[in-house]
Write a protein that holds these residues in place. Structure first.
Motif, mmCIF file in Angstrom:
data_model
loop_
_atom_site.group_PDB
_atom_site.id
_atom_site.type_symbol
_atom_site.label_atom_id
_atom_site.label_comp_id
_atom_site.label_asym_id
_atom_site.label_seq_id
_atom_site.Cartn_x
_atom_site.Cartn_y
_atom_site.Cartn_z
ATOM 1 N N GLU A 13 9.299 6.297 -11.437
ATOM 2 C CA GLU A 13 7.855 6.433 -11.587
ATOM 3 C C GLU A 13 7.165 5.938 -10.314
ATOM 4 O OE1 GLU A 13 6.051 5.348 -15.405
ATOM 5 O OE2 GLU A 13 8.068 4.804 -16.077
ATOM 6 N N LYS A 14 6.547 6.843 -9.581
ATOM 7 C CA LYS A 14 5.946 6.498 -8.291
ATOM 8 C C LYS A 14 4.854 5.456 -8.428
ATOM 9 C CE LYS A 14 6.964 10.931 -6.062
ATOM 10 N NZ LYS A 14 6.400 12.138 -5.401
ATOM 11 N N GLU A 15 4.088 5.521 -9.533
ATOM 12 C CA GLU A 15 3.004 4.567 -9.719
ATOM 13 C C GLU A 15 3.555 3.146 -9.885
ATOM 14 O OE1 GLU A 15 3.504 7.247 -11.520
ATOM 15 O OE2 GLU A 15 1.866 8.601 -10.961
ATOM 16 N N ILE A 16 4.681 3.029 -10.619
ATOM 17 C CA ILE A 16 5.296 1.718 -10.818
ATOM 18 C C ILE A 16 5.836 1.186 -9.500
ATOM 19 C CG2 ILE A 16 7.161 0.468 -11.966
ATOM 20 C CD1 ILE A 16 4.995 1.194 -13.880
ATOM 21 N N LYS A 18 4.773 1.858 -6.502
ATOM 22 C CA LYS A 18 3.650 1.471 -5.658
ATOM 23 C C LYS A 18 3.065 0.138 -6.092
ATOM 24 C CE LYS A 18 0.742 2.169 -2.316
ATOM 25 N NZ LYS A 18 1.203 2.114 -0.907
ATOM 26 N N LEU A 19 2.925 -0.050 -7.411
ATOM 27 C CA LEU A 19 2.374 -1.298 -7.937
ATOM 28 C C LEU A 19 3.256 -2.479 -7.546
ATOM 29 C CD1 LEU A 19 0.322 -2.771 -9.793
ATOM 30 C CD2 LEU A 19 1.898 -2.316 -11.694
#
Length: 233
Positions: A13-16, A18-19
């Motif tokens: 998951e790219k958002e995870i 990045k976070l």
């Protein structure tokens, strides 16, 4: 902060990703990123890594299988991430070698606290116990891999080759619970075929030789329903 440890984060998951990248970089860590288990194994083969944050559900090679492969050669801390919150899922993750388990969605600050805690524990233990490439030291227990000798409280203990192999296996996988079938397959080098009693008998004899009180062991702990482990302290 002046942390220089390298952390490998593995999640599709790219958002995870990045976070976690934002928070980890803010704490001063060096980062490596992978989107699945195969990519993570490739990065591990070419880089020194101090801690891994590993998602369970991923394409190609999932986190469970990746964790098992990593534990065959590496002992750095592994924190697993999963959307599953059932106790049985957590037990499964911890029993195959993970050091901690965080459920999604997670609080990034809590994850950072767990990262720091695992690194402190790992670094403190390694500084105390890794005397040389040939020796593993756990409290008053010294295992010399080169000479195949074991001393407890500076007194040599005579072990059979199988007993030494079991002790060494548990020591190099410190803090990891090893099932009886895993121990049997690693030590006897053959498939586990209802050999539960064989492993139990060898553990009992091993405890009689290295423990002050085999009924209340300091070194080899029983994890009921799962297997055995040696603890850092």
């Amino acid at each position: 902060m002046s942390a220089k440890e390298t952390i490998l984060i593995v999640d599709d998951e790219k958002e995870i990703l990045k976070l976690m990248e934002i928070y980890l970089k803010n704490e001063g860590y060096e980062l490596l990123k992978a989107s699945d288990g195969l990519e993570a194994l490739e990065l591990l083969g070419n880089n020194e890594v101090d801690l891994i944050i590993l998602d369970v559900m991923m394409p190609r090679l999932d986190g469970i299988e990746a964790c098992m492969r990593i534990r065959e050669e590496r002992d750095m801390p592994i924190i697993m991430l999963s959307a599953k919150s059932q106790d049985i899922d957590k037990i499964a993750g911890l029993s195959i070698g993970a050091d901690d388990y965080v459920t999604k969605p997670f609080n990034p600050l809590e994850l950072m606290a767990r990262v720091k805690s695992q690194l402190r524990r790992y670094n403190r233990f390694n500084k105390r116990t890794d005397v040389s490439k040939d020796e593993i030291v756990i409290e008053d227990l010294v295992i010399n891999v080169a000479t195949h000798t074991v001393t407890v409280e500076q007194k040599e203990v005579k072990l059979t080759p199988r007993e030494f192999a079991i002790l060494h296996l548990l020591a190099v996988n410190k803090d990891i619970v090893l099932s009886m079938d895993k121990i049997y397959e690693e030590v006897w080098k053959e498939p586990y075929m209802e050999s539960k009693n064989t492993v139990m008998v060898h553990i009992r004899k091993l405890r009689e030789k290295i423990e002050r009180d085999p009924r209340s062991p300091r070194y080899i702990k029983t994890v009921w329903g799962i297997g055995y482990k040696m603890e850092s302290s």
